[in-house]
Design a protein around this motif. Sequence first.
Motif, PDB file in Angstrom:
ATOM      1  N   GLY A  96      30.151  36.220   2.493  1.00  0.00           N
ATOM      2  CA  GLY A  96      29.577  35.447   3.590  1.00  0.00           C
ATOM      3  C   GLY A  96      29.255  34.038   3.118  1.00  0.00           C
ATOM      4  O   GLY A  96      29.961  33.453   2.304  1.00  0.00           O
ATOM      5  N   SER A  97      28.173  33.479   3.625  1.00  0.00           N
ATOM      6  CA  SER A  97      27.748  32.154   3.192  1.00  0.00           C
ATOM      7  C   SER A  97      27.410  32.188   1.710  1.00  0.00           C
ATOM      8  O   SER A  97      26.697  33.072   1.239  1.00  0.00           O
ATOM      9  CB  SER A  97      26.526  31.701   3.992  1.00  0.00           C
ATOM     10  OG  SER A  97      26.030  30.476   3.503  1.00  0.00           O
ATOM     11  N   ASN A 120      19.952  33.612   7.266  1.00  0.00           N
ATOM     12  CA  ASN A 120      21.195  34.361   7.452  1.00  0.00           C
ATOM     13  C   ASN A 120      20.942  35.828   7.793  1.00  0.00           C
ATOM     14  O   ASN A 120      21.894  36.622   7.848  1.00  0.00           O
ATOM     15  CB  ASN A 120      22.064  34.272   6.192  1.00  0.00           C
ATOM     16  CG  ASN A 120      22.635  32.883   5.972  1.00  0.00           C
ATOM     17  OD1 ASN A 120      23.117  32.252   6.910  1.00  0.00           O
ATOM     18  ND2 ASN A 120      22.559  32.384   4.749  1.00  0.00           N
ATOM     19  N   SER A 121      19.666  36.193   7.987  1.00  0.00           N
ATOM     20  CA  SER A 121      19.280  37.563   8.373  1.00  0.00           C
ATOM     21  C   SER A 121      19.889  38.607   7.435  1.00  0.00           C
ATOM     22  O   SER A 121      20.533  39.571   7.873  1.00  0.00           O
ATOM     23  CB  SER A 121      19.695  37.846   9.827  1.00  0.00           C
ATOM     24  OG  SER A 121      19.026  36.983  10.714  1.00  0.00           O
ATOM     25  N   ARG A 122      19.647  38.438   6.159  1.00  0.00           N
ATOM     26  CA  ARG A 122      20.213  39.375   5.192  1.00  0.00           C
ATOM     27  C   ARG A 122      19.336  39.447   3.941  1.00  0.00           C
ATOM     28  O   ARG A 122      18.483  38.579   3.709  1.00  0.00           O
ATOM     29  CB  ARG A 122      21.641  38.957   4.802  1.00  0.00           C
ATOM     30  CG  ARG A 122      21.717  37.588   4.128  1.00  0.00           C
ATOM     31  CD  ARG A 122      23.149  37.123   3.914  1.00  0.00           C
ATOM     32  NE  ARG A 122      23.189  35.867   3.152  1.00  0.00           N
ATOM     33  CZ  ARG A 122      24.303  35.248   2.774  1.00  0.00           C
ATOM     34  NH1 ARG A 122      25.498  35.757   3.119  1.00  0.00           N
ATOM     35  NH2 ARG A 122      24.245  34.131   2.076  1.00  0.00           N
ATOM     36  N   ILE A 123      19.552  40.508   3.175  1.00  0.00           N
ATOM     37  CA  ILE A 123      18.906  40.683   1.883  1.00  0.00           C
ATOM     38  C   ILE A 123      19.991  40.573   0.822  1.00  0.00           C
ATOM     39  O   ILE A 123      21.033  41.233   0.912  1.00  0.00           O
ATOM     40  CB  ILE A 123      18.206  42.050   1.764  1.00  0.00           C
ATOM     41  CG1 ILE A 123      17.326  42.321   2.992  1.00  0.00           C
ATOM     42  CG2 ILE A 123      17.413  42.118   0.467  1.00  0.00           C
ATOM     43  CD1 ILE A 123      16.211  41.340   3.189  1.00  0.00           C
ATOM     44  N   VAL A 124      19.748  39.732  -0.187  1.00  0.00           N
ATOM     45  CA  VAL A 124      20.739  39.484  -1.225  1.00  0.00           C
ATOM     46  C   VAL A 124      20.180  39.924  -2.571  1.00  0.00           C
ATOM     47  O   VAL A 124      18.994  39.722  -2.863  1.00  0.00           O
ATOM     48  CB  VAL A 124      21.144  37.995  -1.277  1.00  0.00           C
ATOM     49  CG1 VAL A 124      22.300  37.789  -2.255  1.00  0.00           C
ATOM     50  CG2 VAL A 124      21.540  37.495   0.110  1.00  0.00           C
ATOM     51  N   TYR A 137      21.830  34.788 -13.773  1.00  0.00           N
ATOM     52  CA  TYR A 137      22.230  35.896 -12.913  1.00  0.00           C
ATOM     53  C   TYR A 137      23.698  35.771 -12.546  1.00  0.00           C
ATOM     54  O   TYR A 137      24.269  34.678 -12.514  1.00  0.00           O
ATOM     55  CB  TYR A 137      21.383  35.915 -11.638  1.00  0.00           C
ATOM     56  CG  TYR A 137      19.927  36.181 -11.918  1.00  0.00           C
ATOM     57  CD1 TYR A 137      19.420  37.479 -11.911  1.00  0.00           C
ATOM     58  CD2 TYR A 137      19.059  35.138 -12.243  1.00  0.00           C
ATOM     59  CE1 TYR A 137      18.085  37.732 -12.203  1.00  0.00           C
ATOM     60  CE2 TYR A 137      17.723  35.379 -12.547  1.00  0.00           C
ATOM     61  CZ  TYR A 137      17.252  36.683 -12.524  1.00  0.00           C
ATOM     62  OH  TYR A 137      15.931  36.922 -12.828  1.00  0.00           O
ATOM     63  N   GLY A 138      24.300  36.926 -12.269  1.00  0.00           N
ATOM     64  CA  GLY A 138      25.666  36.944 -11.794  1.00  0.00           C
ATOM     65  C   GLY A 138      25.746  36.544 -10.331  1.00  0.00           C
ATOM     66  O   GLY A 138      24.788  36.034  -9.744  1.00  0.00           O
ATOM     67  N   ILE A 139      26.905  36.794  -9.734  1.00  0.00           N
ATOM     68  CA  ILE A 139      27.106  36.463  -8.325  1.00  0.00           C
ATOM     69  C   ILE A 139      26.296  37.428  -7.457  1.00  0.00           C
ATOM     70  O   ILE A 139      26.290  38.637  -7.678  1.00  0.00           O
ATOM     71  CB  ILE A 139      28.597  36.548  -7.952  1.00  0.00           C
ATOM     72  CG1 ILE A 139      29.408  35.589  -8.833  1.00  0.00           C
ATOM     73  CG2 ILE A 139      28.807  36.227  -6.477  1.00  0.00           C
ATOM     74  CD1 ILE A 139      29.046  34.135  -8.648  1.00  0.00           C
ATOM     75  N   GLY A 140      25.598  36.899  -6.469  1.00  0.00           N
ATOM     76  CA  GLY A 140      24.787  37.722  -5.594  1.00  0.00           C
ATOM     77  C   GLY A 140      25.620  38.530  -4.611  1.00  0.00           C
ATOM     78  O   GLY A 140      26.696  38.095  -4.191  1.00  0.00           O
ATOM     79  N   THR A 141      25.127  39.692  -4.278  1.00  0.00           N
ATOM     80  CA  THR A 141      25.785  40.543  -3.289  1.00  0.00           C
ATOM     81  C   THR A 141      24.822  40.811  -2.132  1.00  0.00           C
ATOM     82  O   THR A 141      23.615  40.965  -2.329  1.00  0.00           O
ATOM     83  CB  THR A 141      26.223  41.885  -3.896  1.00  0.00           C
ATOM     84  OG1 THR A 141      25.080  42.558  -4.438  1.00  0.00           O
ATOM     85  CG2 THR A 141      27.243  41.664  -5.004  1.00  0.00           C
ATOM     86  N   VAL A 142      25.353  40.856  -0.934  1.00  0.00           N
ATOM     87  CA  VAL A 142      24.548  41.153   0.242  1.00  0.00           C
ATOM     88  C   VAL A 142      24.368  42.666   0.328  1.00  0.00           C
ATOM     89  O   VAL A 142      25.344  43.403   0.490  1.00  0.00           O
ATOM     90  CB  VAL A 142      25.211  40.617   1.524  1.00  0.00           C
ATOM     91  CG1 VAL A 142      24.382  40.995   2.750  1.00  0.00           C
ATOM     92  CG2 VAL A 142      25.371  39.097   1.437  1.00  0.00           C
ATOM     93  N   VAL A 143      23.139  43.131   0.193  1.00  0.00           N
ATOM     94  CA  VAL A 143      22.891  44.571   0.232  1.00  0.00           C
ATOM     95  C   VAL A 143      22.548  45.054   1.636  1.00  0.00           C
ATOM     96  O   VAL A 143      22.688  46.241   1.944  1.00  0.00           O
ATOM     97  CB  VAL A 143      21.774  44.983  -0.747  1.00  0.00           C
ATOM     98  CG1 VAL A 143      22.203  44.746  -2.183  1.00  0.00           C
ATOM     99  CG2 VAL A 143      20.469  44.256  -0.447  1.00  0.00           C
TER     100      VAL A 143
END
Length: 245
Positions: A96-97, A120-124, A137-143
């Motif tokens: 996503g973004s 963005n209404s999400r938890i990363v 930190y590595g690349i974030g993922t949207v959980v």
Amino acid sequence: STIDGSLVKTIAGLPGIYAVAAGADPYVYAELSSGSIVRVDLSTNQLLTLSSSTPGVQGIAADTLGNVYGTYNNSSIYVLETNGTIHIVPLTVGTGSSSLSNPAGILKSGSDLYIVDAGNSRIVKWTESVPGNPFSYGIGTVVKTVTYAPTALAADAGSFYVADWSDGGYVYYDRNWLNPVQVVLSGNTFGVAADEVFAAYSVNISGVINKVTPCGIHPTFTPTSGSSTNTPTDTPTNTPTITHN
């Protein structure tokens, strides 16, 4: 702490508290409106200023080593060491973004870092590049992507909790971010916390703190400055609405 919501203690010298985070017992960390981060020893009431120049943030978290984490801007956080050193840590989202939008609540759990990406209404989630190094930190993922307005998050041994500004109350999930359960409480909710016996606490815009126990009992209390006699109410009309999605 207290299980009934009564005032724990009043500590002089903490004007304009903007955010608070619990660390290893007996320490609590607070961000003041001045930008200072202080450590409060609840056993002695002693205050230690860790930094007087931290960037303004939406939320803070702490780990068991005494590091303090703050949402800073749309592409980084800050990590404050106990010696006062501030690290600006860049973050990138892989789906996503690629950047955050109005980051709010923050949670550090082991090697993992979670941020409420409110815009963005999400938890990363991010994971330390090297376990034990909280500065990379590595690349974030949207959980989790949500349909409500998230503002803060917390966790206990079995669940994640996300404050729900739009509906009031919070939504909790299992540790795999599945099986959501919505707990609807009155007022726009901007804060949530959980304790070791699986009770959840939320605070709304009116300053009312709600406690929901695992069996659904819902005392409500409004702390009064300078008083330790606040007693929660616990009546059938205070039973929260719980929705399993």
